[in-house]
Design a protein around this motif. Structure first.
Motif, PDB file in Angstrom:
ATOM      1  N   UNK A   1       0.825  -1.208   0.000  1.00 30.97           N
ATOM      2  CA  UNK A   1       0.000   0.000   0.000  1.00 30.97           C
ATOM      3  C   UNK A   1       0.857   1.254   0.000  1.00 30.97           C
ATOM      4  N   UNK A   2       1.918   1.233   0.815  1.00 33.20           N
ATOM      5  CA  UNK A   2       2.793   2.389   0.872  1.00 33.20           C
ATOM      6  C   UNK A   2       3.465   2.688  -0.450  1.00 33.20           C
ATOM      7  N   UNK A   3       3.965   1.639  -1.108  1.00 28.51           N
ATOM      8  CA  UNK A   3       4.615   1.837  -2.407  1.00 28.51           C
ATOM      9  C   UNK A   3       3.618   2.366  -3.426  1.00 28.51           C
ATOM     10  N   UNK A   4       2.438   1.762  -3.502  1.00 27.69           N
ATOM     11  CA  UNK A   4       1.429   2.186  -4.476  1.00 27.69           C
ATOM     12  C   UNK A   4       1.034   3.646  -4.257  1.00 27.69           C
ATOM     13  N   UNK A   5       0.817   4.017  -3.007  1.00 30.30           N
ATOM     14  CA  UNK A   5       0.431   5.395  -2.711  1.00 30.30           C
ATOM     15  C   UNK A   5       1.559   6.375  -3.041  1.00 30.30           C
TER      16      UNK A   5
ATOM     17  N   UNK B   1     -10.200  -8.372   7.199  1.00 30.36           N
ATOM     18  CA  UNK B   1     -10.461  -7.005   6.751  1.00 30.36           C
ATOM     19  C   UNK B   1      -9.760  -6.705   5.428  1.00 30.36           C
ATOM     20  N   UNK B   2     -10.411  -5.981   4.558  1.00 34.01           N
ATOM     21  CA  UNK B   2      -9.798  -5.471   3.341  1.00 34.01           C
ATOM     22  C   UNK B   2      -9.267  -4.068   3.650  1.00 34.01           C
ATOM     23  N   UNK B   3      -7.949  -3.936   3.615  1.00 30.99           N
ATOM     24  CA  UNK B   3      -7.297  -2.646   3.897  1.00 30.99           C
ATOM     25  C   UNK B   3      -6.728  -2.136   2.587  1.00 30.99           C
ATOM     26  N   UNK B   4      -7.442  -1.215   2.004  1.00 31.51           N
ATOM     27  CA  UNK B   4      -7.106  -0.741   0.664  1.00 31.51           C
ATOM     28  C   UNK B   4      -6.089   0.382   0.686  1.00 31.51           C
ATOM     29  N   UNK B   5      -6.121   1.221   1.726  1.00 29.39           N
ATOM     30  CA  UNK B   5      -5.336   2.444   1.719  1.00 29.39           C
ATOM     31  C   UNK B   5      -4.835   2.731   3.129  1.00 29.39           C
ATOM     32  N   UNK B   6      -3.514   2.826   3.289  1.00 31.15           N
ATOM     33  CA  UNK B   6      -2.954   3.131   4.609  1.00 31.15           C
ATOM     34  C   UNK B   6      -3.410   4.492   5.113  1.00 31.15           C
ATOM     35  N   UNK B   7      -3.405   5.467   4.198  1.00 34.64           N
ATOM     36  CA  UNK B   7      -3.735   6.835   4.592  1.00 34.64           C
ATOM     37  C   UNK B   7      -5.125   6.945   5.183  1.00 34.64           C
ATOM     38  N   UNK B   8      -6.058   6.213   4.638  1.00 36.39           N
ATOM     39  CA  UNK B   8      -7.426   6.272   5.152  1.00 36.39           C
ATOM     40  C   UNK B   8      -7.514   5.717   6.565  1.00 36.39           C
ATOM     41  N   UNK B   9      -6.760   4.654   6.832  1.00 37.68           N
ATOM     42  CA  UNK B   9      -6.762   4.084   8.181  1.00 37.68           C
ATOM     43  C   UNK B   9      -6.207   5.102   9.175  1.00 37.68           C
TER      44      UNK B   9
END
Length: 567
Positions: free
Chosen positions: A112-116, A157-165
């Motif tokens: 997630x971090x790399x993609x973002x 849980x589906x964790x799509x985006x670190x920033x949203x969490x």
């Protein structure tokens, strides 16, 4: 012992934002404190370096669970004095389940971090090609992590985006999503990766056909979930389609010699679609530690090991038509010797300085770590896969290669071409009792021909049982067998239970006298069978640390809102 982390699996998602870098070489590790996210993603080279770490470090603490879950639960291996995996007596305080969970969520966080960061931080010199490739690689690794999570723990849980969490401060209130949604999410990720990745990538890296192969495996697994006795025909067709793309268009071919696949010189073999690529260096967690767990004590002059009582099961030997209660090996199937050592076997790629290693149940002398090997396997065999051997063995394979106390640079192949061949055969067979389809037979027979050589006779028709046995032998001790049984349990639970309860999970008595004194008077199998299996035994318990910090994981799974992420 492997390094362990007592970190909440969902806090990892917040803390790890994906910035871990390496030098120009694929697996080298530089000093990491000289970069910041804002200054790092400046060119294509830096972009590729950002994703390199996902090929090893975050997977490190899954290695032991990879074998215990994949091979001991499935009946292929006995893992030391820990009989909870053999007997299906696991609970949520199990350390290796906790480490596996932590590792898989760590992979998700890195990805997630790399993609973002690719989208948000890339400099003007970064090409779109590099952005697409790096995002595609991260998407495949994220898919692989979720594929393990859903097959191990079920609804997660589906964790799509670190920033949203982070923004929502919701790491301790995450809800599980339904299994069918998790599989659909994996499919969406892999379809995106398929569109982004090039047909050819740098050596050892994920490409379009890696995504294809994993999509085929996901669809095959997904096809049975929620079904009763049959599988979803549309999913089976998709599995066949993507497997066929790999077979027909990737240009990859099976290696001629099976045992070569698992040697250091072939870390980046053409047959390997997805692999963990390890390195020996100052960066802890970048190395392969499986030799320490799986090889006999004192097998190496450089790598410590404690695997005397970690051994392939009697049941797996029987599947190979072998019997440790005999001194005669049939050697019909070349995969057996490449998978497990048995009395009478000679390995020219182990102990090369001594002319090779003979597995003869004697006190073979090594050196640095205590001298003589003690042969203590309860099945009369030890692991051959995942082993490099001694320093000279590594150097003979790859000049300059090194080993350390719990470290080898041997790649761990997670998805191989032969797996895709058998996926294709099974998908084409589908819900039929047998098939004579030419393509399915060609794929199935290619795998068998390599293994059997002069003993090979082509099959003219195949059943599920034929394919399943071939999968077991082809992929034995590669951390995969349990997931085949989970896939079967999705739609034929009683057959999956029967498969487990029929297995011999015991050990031989009297082997020492038989091998050392030719005295067979006390030679017999101390038999052990699993009984009383329930459907719950096909899902691992959530680690207690996860449950203590997020009790909502015990709640009923909820639907995932795919519209919230653009699907």
């Amino acid at each position: 012992m492997m390094k362990k982390y007592n970190i909440n699996r969902f806090i990892i998602v917040i803390l790890l934002m994906g910035l871990t870098v390496s030098c120009k070489d694929f697996l080298d590790r530089p000093t990491e404190d000289s970069y910041t996210i804002d200054s790092f993603y400046e060119d294509d080279d830096q972009l590729y370096q950002a994703v390199n770490t996902i090929y090893n470090s975050p997977w490190y603490d899954f290695q032991r669970g990879f074998m215990k879950i994949g091979e001991t639960l499935s009946g292929n291996m006995i893992f030391g004095i820990d009989d909870s995996y053999t007997n299906f007596t696991l609970n949520n305080s199990d350390t290796d389940i906790a480490n596996a969970s932590a590792s898989l969520w760590s992979v998700n966080a890195y990805c997630n971090g790399v993609i973002e960061n690719v989208d948000m931080k890339s400099g003007s010199a970064v090409t779109q090609y590099a952005k697409n490739t790096v995002k595609g690689e991260a998407l495949v690794w994220k898919s692989m992590a979720y594929f393990y999570l859903v097959r191990c723990f079920g609804a997660v849980p589906i964790i799509y985006n670190n920033g949203e969490i982070i923004a929502n401060n919701s790491s301790t209130t995450l809800k599980r999503n339904k299994v069918e949604d998790v599989y659909q999410y994996i499919v969406y990720l892999l379809e995106d990766a398929f569109e982004l990745l090039p047909e050819e990538n740098q050596t050892g890296r994920i490409d379009k056909y890696s995504a294809c192969g994993l999509l085929a495996k996901v669809y095959l697994t997904k096809s049975g979930y929620g079904m009763n006795g049959t599988r979803n025909e549309e999913d089976l067709a998709q599995a066949a389609k993507y497997a066929k793309l790999v077979i027909d268009e990737s240009g990859r071919e099976l290696m001629p010699n099976y045992e070569d696949i698992f040697q250091l010189k072939n870390n980046f073999s053409d047959e390997s679609l997805i692999a963990w690529h390890w390195t020996v260096g100052s960066q802890w967690t970048s190395q392969n530690s499986l030799q320490s767990d799986l090889s006999m004590g004192n097998f190496s002059d450089a790598v410590q090991s404690w695997g005397n009582w970690v051994y392939p099961s009697i049941d797996l030997q029987t599947a190979f038509d072998e019997n440790a209660g005999s001194l005669v090996r049939n050697n019909r199937d070349t995969r057996r010797k490449a998978t497990m050592m048995m009395v009478g076997d000679h390995y020219d790629y182990f102990w090369v300085e001594s002319g090779g290693f003979d597995y003869n149940w004697d006190n073979a002398t090594d050196g640095t770590y205590g001298g003589a090997i003690t042969f203590g396997s309860g099945s009369g065999s030890n692991c051959a896969k995942h082993i490099v051997g001694r320093l000279a063995d590594a150097e003979a394979q790859v000049p300059g290669a090194t080993l350390d106390r719990m470290s080898t640079p041997l790649s761990t192949h997670i998805l191989r071409l032969a797996d895709v061949y058998l996926i294709y055969a099974e998908a084409v067979l589908g819900n039929g009792n047998s098939t004579s389809d030419a393509g399915a037979l060609a794929a199935y027979n290619a795998v068998r021909e390599r293994a059997l050589h002069s003993y090979y006779e082509p099959a003219s028709s195949i059943t599920f049982e034929d394919i399943d046995k071939e999968r077991r032998l082809e992929l034995a001790l590669e951390g995969d067998r349990w997931y085949d049984i989970v896939r079967l349990h999705y739609y034929k639970p009683e057959e999956a239970k029967a498969m487990i309860t029929a297995q011999e999970r015991g050990y031989w008595q009297g082997l020492n006298d038989f091998y050392e004194k030719d005295d067979a008077s006390n030679l017999e199998i101390f038999t052990h069978k699993v009984s009383g299996l329930s459907d719950d035994d096909f899902t691992l318990p959530f680690p207690e640390v996860d449950l203590s910090l997020n009790p909502g994981l015990m709640d009923e799974p909820v639907d995932f809102d795919f519209s919230s992420i653009g699907y």
